[in-house]
Every structure is written in C-alpha cells, then in structure tokens.
Design a protein around this motif. Structure first.
Motif, PDB file in Angstrom:
ATOM      1  N   HIS A 244      41.067  81.543  24.709  1.00 34.35           N
ATOM      2  CA  HIS A 244      40.480  82.178  23.507  1.00 34.35           C
ATOM      3  C   HIS A 244      39.363  81.308  22.943  1.00 34.35           C
ATOM      4  O   HIS A 244      38.282  81.796  22.620  1.00 34.35           O
ATOM      5  CB  HIS A 244      41.540  82.369  22.412  1.00 34.35           C
ATOM      6  CG  HIS A 244      42.625  83.319  22.798  1.00 34.35           C
ATOM      7  ND1 HIS A 244      43.897  83.233  22.284  1.00 34.35           N
ATOM      8  CD2 HIS A 244      42.629  84.367  23.654  1.00 34.35           C
ATOM      9  CE1 HIS A 244      44.637  84.195  22.815  1.00 34.35           C
ATOM     10  NE2 HIS A 244      43.889  84.886  23.641  1.00 34.35           N
TER      11      HIS A 244
ATOM     12  N   ASN B 180      45.361  84.184  32.550  1.00 32.59           N
ATOM     13  CA  ASN B 180      44.155  83.553  31.989  1.00 32.59           C
ATOM     14  C   ASN B 180      43.937  82.169  32.578  1.00 32.59           C
ATOM     15  O   ASN B 180      42.815  81.798  32.921  1.00 32.59           O
ATOM     16  CB  ASN B 180      44.304  83.391  30.468  1.00 32.59           C
ATOM     17  CG  ASN B 180      43.926  84.644  29.726  1.00 32.59           C
ATOM     18  OD1 ASN B 180      43.036  85.373  30.135  1.00 32.59           O
ATOM     19  ND2 ASN B 180      44.594  84.897  28.630  1.00 32.59           N
TER      20      ASN B 180
ATOM     21  N   ASP C  97      46.423  80.156  27.305  1.00 36.70           N
ATOM     22  CA  ASP C  97      45.882  81.373  26.679  1.00 36.70           C
ATOM     23  C   ASP C  97      45.062  80.975  25.452  1.00 36.70           C
ATOM     24  O   ASP C  97      43.928  81.432  25.270  1.00 36.70           O
ATOM     25  CB  ASP C  97      47.046  82.307  26.284  1.00 36.70           C
ATOM     26  CG  ASP C  97      46.591  83.634  25.696  1.00 36.70           C
ATOM     27  OD1 ASP C  97      45.449  84.051  25.969  1.00 36.70           O
ATOM     28  OD2 ASP C  97      47.393  84.258  24.961  1.00 36.70           O
TER      29      ASP C  97
ATOM     30  N   HIS D  83      50.497  87.005  30.553  1.00 34.12           N
ATOM     31  CA  HIS D  83      49.112  86.963  30.071  1.00 34.12           C
ATOM     32  C   HIS D  83      48.492  85.564  30.155  1.00 34.12           C
ATOM     33  O   HIS D  83      47.385  85.384  30.667  1.00 34.12           O
ATOM     34  CB  HIS D  83      49.094  87.475  28.627  1.00 34.12           C
ATOM     35  CG  HIS D  83      47.755  87.406  27.990  1.00 34.12           C
ATOM     36  ND1 HIS D  83      46.725  88.239  28.329  1.00 34.12           N
ATOM     37  CD2 HIS D  83      47.264  86.563  27.043  1.00 34.12           C
ATOM     38  CE1 HIS D  83      45.660  87.943  27.611  1.00 34.12           C
ATOM     39  NE2 HIS D  83      45.957  86.918  26.819  1.00 34.12           N
TER      40      HIS D  83
ATOM     41  N   HIS E  44      39.677  87.361  30.068  1.00 30.62           N
ATOM     42  CA  HIS E  44      40.652  88.284  29.491  1.00 30.62           C
ATOM     43  C   HIS E  44      40.573  89.667  30.137  1.00 30.62           C
ATOM     44  O   HIS E  44      41.599  90.321  30.339  1.00 30.62           O
ATOM     45  CB  HIS E  44      40.472  88.383  27.975  1.00 30.62           C
ATOM     46  CG  HIS E  44      41.313  87.380  27.252  1.00 30.62           C
ATOM     47  ND1 HIS E  44      40.953  86.064  27.134  1.00 30.62           N
ATOM     48  CD2 HIS E  44      42.533  87.491  26.653  1.00 30.62           C
ATOM     49  CE1 HIS E  44      41.907  85.413  26.480  1.00 30.62           C
ATOM     50  NE2 HIS E  44      42.875  86.258  26.174  1.00 30.62           N
TER      51      HIS E  44
HETATM   52 FE   LIG Z   1      44.768  85.982  25.282  1.00 30.27          FE
END
Ligand SMILES: [Fe+2]
Ligand SMILES: NC(=O)c1ccc[n+]([C@@H]2O[C@H](COP(=O)([O-])OP(=O)(O)OC[C@H]3O[C@@H](n4cnc5c(N)ncnc54)[C@H](O)[C@@H]3O)[C@@H](O)[C@H]2O)c1
Length: 403
Positions: free
Chosen positions: A218, A301, A214, A297, A283
């Motif tokens: 980002h 991703n 994750d 999550h 996302h």
């Molecule tokens: Fe995230």
C-alpha cells in the motif's frame, strides 16, 4: 485504438482523478492506540447510543477467544451483543448477506468489525446494505455508489496489513465469476479504530509476514503513483520506515508487543496514504489471484511487488531511491539508479527470509490472458501507476510468476 492514444486518455483520467480526490473530504476514524486500548471501545458505543451491536468476525478469531474480553465489557455496559463469525478469508457476497440477516433479526444499531481485512470489509458492506437495502453488493461496485450513511461502525483490526480500519474501500469476492471487486465510498470509513497490539500477539508468523507485506505494498504503490500529495507521501514514508525496521523482527518474535504496535501504526498510515493516492498493478493482479485461486491477499501482493517494481523502476527511480533512504538502505548522496535497485532487492530478500515464494504455485498458464484482462480492467485507468502496462506486458509478467 492504438496504445499511444490509450495511454494519453489514461493519463488524462489520472489527472482528473487527482484533482477530484484532493477535493473529497475523506473522513478519518477516531483512533485509539496502545496496549489494552480495546477497553475504551464500549464507551464509544454508549456515546452513539448503540444499545444492540453486531460483532462481525471470523471463526479463527472467535475460536481463539479474542473477542471475549470485549463482549464482557459491552455486556457490563448493558449493550446487547450478537456475534456473526461466518466471514471467510476474501469475504464473499453471501457472507455479507448472512450478516445482513443476522443484523436485522437482532435489530442491531451498530457494528463492530473485529479481525483482519476480511471481517472489516464484510462489516463495511453489511453496514452499507442495511442502510441502503435496495442496492445489492454488486450494485455498489466501484466508487460512490452508497447513497446513505451506515449505522455506527467501529473497527478493531487484528492483523497489521490492510489498513481497512481507515480506508474508504472494501473488497468483495463474487464466487460465481471467481472475481474480487472493490467498493469505495467515504461512508464506509469507520467512526473509530482501535489499534491494540495485544490482539495481534496470536498472529502466526506467516500471516504476520503476508499482512505486513500488504501494508508495504500500500505504502509503496501510493508513493510511486501519480496522484500522491505531501500528506500521503509523509504517511507512506512513515509506514515504510517502520515496516523495514520491525516486520522481520516481529515475524521472528510475535510476542514483541511494542513492535506489534509499531506495525499496527504502519498499516494504519499506509491505509491513510493509499485511500487518497490509490494503489497500482500489484493490487490489480493480487485481487485476481485471490478471486481465482483464493491466494491470501498479502501473500499475493508480496510475491508480485518486486516484479511490478522492476517493470516500473525507470519511471519512478527517484521515488524508489527516496524510499531506499527512508528504509535506511543507503545514503541520499548515492546514485538513484543504485538505490532504487537496492530497494527492490531488499524486498526480495525480506520475502525470502519470511518464507514467501517468488512464484505463484496456483497459477495456471491457461488463465494468464484472463487474469491480465481483468487486472488491466481494474488498473487502467483505475490506478495512477508510474508506468502504464498493456495486455502483453501484463501477460509477460504473469508468465514469470508461473511455478
Ligand atoms: Fe492490500
Ligand atoms: N478495505 C481495504 O482497504 C483493504 C485493503 C487491503 C486488503 N483488503 C482485503 O482484506 C482481506 C485480507 O485481510 P487480511 O490480510 O487482514 O486477512 P484476513 O482477514 O483474511 O485474515 C487471515 C487469517 O488470519 C486470521 N487472523 C486474523 N487475526 C488474527 C489474530 N490476531 N490471531 C490469529 N489469527 C488471526 C484469520 O482468522 C484468518 O484466518 C482481503 O479480502 C483483501 O482484499 C482490504
């Protein structure tokens, strides 16, 4: 409206977004880092005159006793502690309302978010709701819908992934529509953040892997997007460098405190990057896999990232090549085409090494049109992506994710 015209409008929106975000003063939390840094937190509460505090966490964390040292220290300093450990993964509106009730009943004056992104996001919204009681969580959806400041909020991340301890975002699940939505406001950035690697030793390997990917997502989405700055680029590069060096090592040996500390910093830096440069379609799709099926999550991703990078590669080849060099996958004298491909291949290899699949087991063909529609509602023009995607492009990618 035809696709070409839509693309022009989206790009115009991105241009405006870039200008506006550069002008916003995004607060940054006071940072406490290192082994045992959690011990410094009670003094922060004293400084803000918080006499009664709500700790927002989840059952996994309270069951492991991760909060007990902090509770003892707070009580030693005569700070009354109430614990709300009812946060679910992908926290719901109901979780927030439950927390609001407990906060009010105990007449708390501040909040400590203790856990992964789920407790931190839930705590942000509990704080937003108690100081803006007339607004529901759903009414806070989107940007800048939280007029009044929150009570003092402190974040103690126990995963190295979301960066929520420094971002102006919180992600909430609406179970009625099986949909996740984001709330963004400078008011929900915590006052302080504690990056204590000791609290991350207990993370099981699969959660280490998901949350680490994750953070990587980002950094990468912020870096290849259209509104990055030299500041966000530097933060994203720092995060990518650490994640490529340390994630697989810490996946294999979770007790490596130094690498846990490095990963916590990487997650924080990636948070600083994307809170200003935003994320992208990875996302947008992952939020829907979370909302519809509860896919964690980070895992969502990790699976989607290589597909979106392949789709976008030609539009951001130079950026991906630079990240390949940062990740020590090659030398800047090599052709950008090759470097960018190598970067994507390495992400696939990392996923495979850490047991992350390349398909989404829960995905159903009948849901694909809906997921694409919702993802593009979030991403167009919400995210300043390098290559724009329409409904058909998105459905094609989702088809490839079918088990
Ligand atoms: Fe995230
Ligand atoms: N606000 C933001 O900027 C932002 C950014 C990215 C993601 N998110 C959101 O964050 C949420 C995901 O957060 P997450 O990935 O950190 O996972 P999480 O908070 O949902 O936690 C996952 C699991 O890990 C366990 N866990 C956490 N820390 C542990 C520890 N130290 N030891 C053992 N177990 C531990 C929890 O009990 C839980 O079962 C999603 O809702 C996502 O949408 C928010």
């Amino acid at each position: 409206m035809n696709w070409w015209l839509k693309k022009c409008l989206y790009r115009l929106a991105h241009l405006i977004m870039g200008i506006v975000i550069k002008r916003i003063n995004v607060p940054e939390p006071e940072l406490m880092t290192g082994d045992g840094s959690i011990k410094k937190l009670p003094a922060q509460l004293k400084k803000s005159n918080v006499r009664r505090v709500l700790i927002v966490t989840d059952k996994g964390i309270s069951g492991l006793g991760l909060t007990s040292g902090l509770i003892a220290e707070l009580e030693n300093m005569d700070i009354l502690v109430t614990v709300f450990d009812g946060v679910q993964a992908n926290p719901t509106i109901q979780n927030i309302e439950d927390g609001v009730k407990i906060y009010s009943r105990a007449r708390c004056e501040g909040i400590i978010a203790f856990g992964g992104g789920s407790p931190i996001d839930c705590a942000k919204l509990i704080g937003a709701r108690v100081s803006n009681f007339e607004r529901s969580s759903a009414q806070m959806r989107g940007g800048f819908k939280i007029p009044k400041k929150l009570p003092p909020l402190y974040a103690v991340p126990t995963t190295a992934g979301t960066g929520s301890e420094c971002t102006l975002a919180a992600v909430v699940t609406d179970p009625e529509n099986r949909e996740k939505f984001s709330v963004a406001s400078p008011h929900i950035v915590p006052l302080s953040a504690v990056l204590d690697p000791e609290l991350m030793i207990s993370l099981p390997p699969h959660i280490t892997a998901h949350t680490g990917m994750d953070a990587l997502t980002h950094a990468v989405e912020a870096y290849i997007g259209k509104i990055g700055t030299s500041y966000t680029d530097a933060q994203a590069e720092k995060a990518v460098k650490i994640i490529f060096e340390d994630l697989e090592v810490v996946f294999k040996n979770g007790k490596d405190v130094q690498r846990r500390a490095n990963m916590a910093l990487a997650s924080y830096c990636a948070g600083l990057a994307f809170t200003r440069a935003l994320v992208g379609y990875v996302h947008a799709i992952a939020h829907n896999l979370g909302g519809l099926y509860g896919v964690p999550h980070g895992k969502a991703n990790a699976i989607v990232l290589p597909y979106i990078l392949e789709f976008s590669r030609e539009a951001c080849q130079v950026r991906l090549a630079r990240l390949a060099v940062v990740a020590k996958l090659g030398d800047s004298s090599e052709p950008e085409n090759e470097l960018s491909l190598r970067f994507i291949e390495k992400i696939k290899a990392m996923n495979a090494d850490m047991g992350i699949p390349s398909k989404v087991d829960e995905l159903k063909e009948a849901d694909i049109a809906l997921i694409a529609r919702r993802a593009l509602r979030e991403g167009n023009p919400g995210y300043p992506v390098p290559k724009l995607m329409n409904q058909r492009d998105c459905e094609n990618i989702l088809m490839r994710l079918l088990p």
